[in-house]
Design a protein around this motif. Structure first.
Motif, mmCIF file in Angstrom:
data_model
loop_
_atom_site.group_PDB
_atom_site.id
_atom_site.type_symbol
_atom_site.label_atom_id
_atom_site.label_comp_id
_atom_site.label_asym_id
_atom_site.label_seq_id
_atom_site.Cartn_x
_atom_site.Cartn_y
_atom_site.Cartn_z
ATOM 1 N N MET A 184 25.745 -22.603 12.064
ATOM 2 C CA MET A 184 24.387 -23.126 12.091
ATOM 3 C C MET A 184 24.338 -24.481 12.773
ATOM 4 N N ARG A 185 25.240 -25.367 12.457
ATOM 5 C CA ARG A 185 25.233 -26.709 13.048
ATOM 6 C C ARG A 185 25.462 -26.640 14.554
ATOM 7 N N LEU A 186 26.385 -25.798 14.978
ATOM 8 C CA LEU A 186 26.687 -25.681 16.402
ATOM 9 C C LEU A 186 25.516 -25.061 17.169
ATOM 10 N N ILE A 187 25.031 -23.914 16.694
ATOM 11 C CA ILE A 187 23.954 -23.228 17.400
ATOM 12 C C ILE A 187 22.671 -24.053 17.367
ATOM 13 N N ASN A 188 22.396 -24.710 16.242
ATOM 14 C CA ASN A 188 21.167 -25.489 16.133
ATOM 15 C C ASN A 188 21.153 -26.649 17.126
#
Length: 261
Positions: free
Chosen positions: A171-175
């Motif tokens: 989530m942190r990377l894609i966001n």
């Protein structure tokens, strides 16, 4: 998310074909290795796995994406375009249909087109292994670098064992890449419903908006090539004759070209 399967060129490709035609560029021209070496490509070859060092993207939706990214690049030193913000690709298919081949082919095609490119490639399993907390390793710095990289390949998303921690990292990377609109090439064996269960609704929602979906179908090419190698070229016929038998002429087994996932 816009879907593109293996059928004739879809909406994104038609739109890009029109744009390229108005600029005097043949949209049907194939990118091939030039006679003169491309320094950026030569440098990239050392980072591309040996199996994909000759890969070229040939799926219509992938080649259209390459053209779109190349045309949207900001001019840099000596006029060479650099990669800019743009859409991403979600390349979906069962095992052995060429997903990784298309992803690395897209990188090589961009370099062949003269695009200045800083890129990284990592499998989902290696991503979690690299970022997992351990003494002497700054996982947060690595995550920031992956988040800011102009072009990132995430291979086999959904193949690694899931947990609350892996879902948070994804989530942190894609966001971050979603917010900055940075092109990302994601490959997966899973359909969106299964992928959503594996990586969570929040990640799946962002992927749905930021990516064009490319579907690769067909048989597992690796199994097909293995079967081809194992198939005898000719069946030997046993003989009980006492006189010498002339040896049969050797039959060469075709050498299969490299194929990716």
């Amino acid at each position: 998310m816009r879907d593109h399967d293996a059928q004739p060129v879809g909406g994104i490709a038609r739109r890009l074909a029109h744009i390229l035609t108005t600029r005097g560029i043949d949209p049907n021209a194939q990118l091939t290795d030039p006679a003169e070496p491309v320094p950026a490509l030569q440098a990239a070859q050392a980072r591309i796995p040996a199996r994909y060092q000759a890969a070229l993207a040939d799926h219509p939706a992938v080649t259209a994406w390459v053209s779109e990214v190349a045309q949207a690049g900001r001019p840099g030193p000596k006029g060479a375009p650099g990669i800019a913000q743009g859409r991403s690709l979600l390349i979906v298919g069962t095992t052995g249909t060429g997903k990784t081949h298309q992803a690395y082919g897209a990188v090589r095609s961009l370099l062949l087109a003269g695009v200045r490119l800083r890129w990284k490639a990592i499998t989902a399993a290696d991503l979690y292994a690299e970022l997992r907390p351990r003494p002497g390793h700054d996982g947060e710095r690595e995550l920031r670098d992956l988040s800011r990289c102009p072009l990132l390949i995430i291979d086999d998303l959904g193949a690694a064992k899931s947990s609350e921690w892996t879902e948070e990292i994804t989530m942190r990377l894609i966001n971050r890449r979603y917010n900055e609109m940075l092109p990302t090439l994601v490959t997966t064996n899973l359909g969106m419903a299964d992928l959503r269960q594996h990586i969570g609704d929040r990640v799946a929602s962002r992927l749905t908006e930021m990516t064009d979906k490319v579907i690769l179908d067909g048989p597992d090419r690796r199994r097909a090539l293995a079967a081809q190698r194992l198939s005898p070229a000719a069946t030997a016929v046993p003989t009980t004759r006492s006189e010498p038998v002339a040896p049969a002429a050797a039959t060469a087994v075709p050498v299969a070209r490299r194929l990716g996932r």
